[in-house]
Design a protein around this motif. Structure first.
Motif, PDB file in Angstrom:
ATOM      1  N   MET A   1      44.599  40.306  46.119  1.00 22.06           N
ATOM      2  CA  MET A   1      43.390  40.785  46.804  1.00 22.06           C
ATOM      3  C   MET A   1      43.137  42.266  46.499  1.00 22.06           C
ATOM      4  SD  MET A   1      42.203  38.038  48.053  1.00 22.06           S
ATOM      5  CE  MET A   1      40.718  38.652  48.853  1.00 22.06           C
ATOM      6  N   VAL A   2      44.205  43.045  46.414  1.00 21.51           N
ATOM      7  CA  VAL A   2      44.039  44.463  46.066  1.00 21.51           C
ATOM      8  C   VAL A   2      43.492  44.560  44.636  1.00 21.51           C
ATOM      9  CG1 VAL A   2      45.274  46.625  45.627  1.00 21.51           C
ATOM     10  CG2 VAL A   2      45.816  45.273  47.661  1.00 21.51           C
ATOM     11  N   TRP A   3      44.045  43.738  43.735  1.00 24.86           N
ATOM     12  CA  TRP A   3      43.572  43.719  42.345  1.00 24.86           C
ATOM     13  C   TRP A   3      42.083  43.325  42.291  1.00 24.86           C
ATOM     14  CZ3 TRP A   3      44.000  39.384  38.292  1.00 24.86           C
ATOM     15  CH2 TRP A   3      43.749  39.881  37.020  1.00 24.86           C
ATOM     16  N   ARG A   4      41.709  42.331  43.121  1.00 31.13           N
ATOM     17  CA  ARG A   4      40.310  41.887  43.128  1.00 31.13           C
ATOM     18  C   ARG A   4      39.373  42.991  43.575  1.00 31.13           C
ATOM     19  NH1 ARG A   4      40.169  35.886  45.702  1.00 31.13           N
ATOM     20  NH2 ARG A   4      37.915  36.166  45.482  1.00 31.13           N
ATOM     21  N   LEU A   5      39.821  43.777  44.562  1.00 33.81           N
ATOM     22  CA  LEU A   5      38.964  44.892  45.006  1.00 33.81           C
ATOM     23  C   LEU A   5      38.754  45.872  43.859  1.00 33.81           C
ATOM     24  CD1 LEU A   5      40.163  45.843  48.596  1.00 33.81           C
ATOM     25  CD2 LEU A   5      37.957  44.882  47.917  1.00 33.81           C
ATOM     26  N   LYS A   6      39.817  46.123  43.105  1.00 39.40           N
ATOM     27  CA  LYS A   6      39.722  47.038  41.979  1.00 39.40           C
ATOM     28  C   LYS A   6      38.785  46.453  40.906  1.00 39.40           C
ATOM     29  CE  LYS A   6      42.662  49.055  38.426  1.00 39.40           C
ATOM     30  NZ  LYS A   6      41.534  49.749  37.868  1.00 39.40           N
ATOM     31  N   LEU A   7      38.921  45.137  40.669  1.00 40.38           N
ATOM     32  CA  LEU A   7      38.058  44.503  39.670  1.00 40.38           C
ATOM     33  C   LEU A   7      36.592  44.566  40.087  1.00 40.38           C
ATOM     34  CD1 LEU A   7      40.137  41.311  38.692  1.00 40.38           C
ATOM     35  CD2 LEU A   7      39.761  43.371  37.312  1.00 40.38           C
TER      36      LEU A   7
END
Ligand code: HEM
Ligand code: HEM
Length: 174
Positions: A80-86
């Motif tokens: 989820m953290v990665w998705r926010l960055k993406l």
């Protein structure tokens, strides 16, 4: 990737040059989270037994269910953290312009609620397990119920987009 200031991200429904579909990495993260969340409910929910025993007897066992639940939960948090960055770096496709405003608002709210819940649940779950907090466990269970409701709304919305408005949004995430 580094020049996010020079080219601000597209917002859902925004007029900026939004991508046509979700990127491969966004798709990978979306479906990865779906699989991990399904496992939390269908396989690793047995952590509840270990938690109940731990609270009653003080005997904290790392059974396969408990270990799997903790590891999958932390993996969901990381994704989820990665998705926010993406989202920040790559933007997301605009919501179909021909659809009513309430649908776009509901989509934004549902997506934001997914992010909030799936970022908070691992933290609250960890508080329950590692600090042996009954209150945190109750919050975690309430969040699990909310998550089920959101998933139902989300899947119903995918069908509504397709059959009522004939916009094939599923293809943007496949
Ligand atoms: C987004 C990630 C997570 C999801 C979707 C999730 C989902 C769930 C679900 C569906 C249950 C069963 C609830 C019920 O019986 O009503 C549960 C229980 C539990 N989870 Fe998680 N979980 C996540 C992350 C974590 C993490 C990272 C930990 C610990 C480090 C954790 C610790 C617990 C504990 C201790 C219980 C038992 C609570 C009780 O029986 O009262 N969870 N979780
Ligand atoms: C655990 C279950 C699920 C969660 C947590 C979830 C979460 C999300 C989130 C947060 C988004 C917003 C885009 C993003 O930021 O990545 C999204 C988009 C999307 N999801 Fe899911 N989803 C789930 C299950 C499903 C399922 C089962 C389907 C298919 C029936 C689906 C189809 C889609 C589609 C088509 C989009 C793109 C919407 C658009 O074009 O704007 N999702 N999902």
């Amino acid at each position: 990737m580094s020049d996010t200031k020079a080219s601000p991200p597209a917002t859902e429904g925004g007029a900026r040059a939004a991508p046509e579909t979700y990127s491969f990495r966004q798709k990978l993260a979306h479906w990865g989270v779906v699989v991990l969340v399904a496992a939390q409910f269908l396989v690793f929910d047995a952590i509840g037994r270990d938690f109940g025993r731990g609270m009653k007897t003080g005997d904290w066992v790392y059974s396969p269910a408990a270990t799997g639940h903790i590891l999958f939960g932390l993996a969901i948090l990381a994704l989820m953290v990665w998705r926010l960055k993406l989202r920040r770096d790559e933007g997301v496709p605009a919501l179909p312009a021909a659809e009513p405003g309430w649908a776009a608002t509901l989509a934004r709210l549902t997506h934001a609620a997914f992010y909030l819940l799936l970022l908070a649940m691992p933290v609250v779950g960890a508080l329950a397990w590692f600090l042996q907090s009954g209150n945190a466990a109750e919050m975690h269970e309430a969040a699990a119920n909310l998550l089920i409701a959101l998933i139902a709304i989300h899947v119903a919305a995918v069908a509504l987009h397709k059959f009522r408005w004939r916009s094939n949004i599923l293809s943007r995430m496949m």
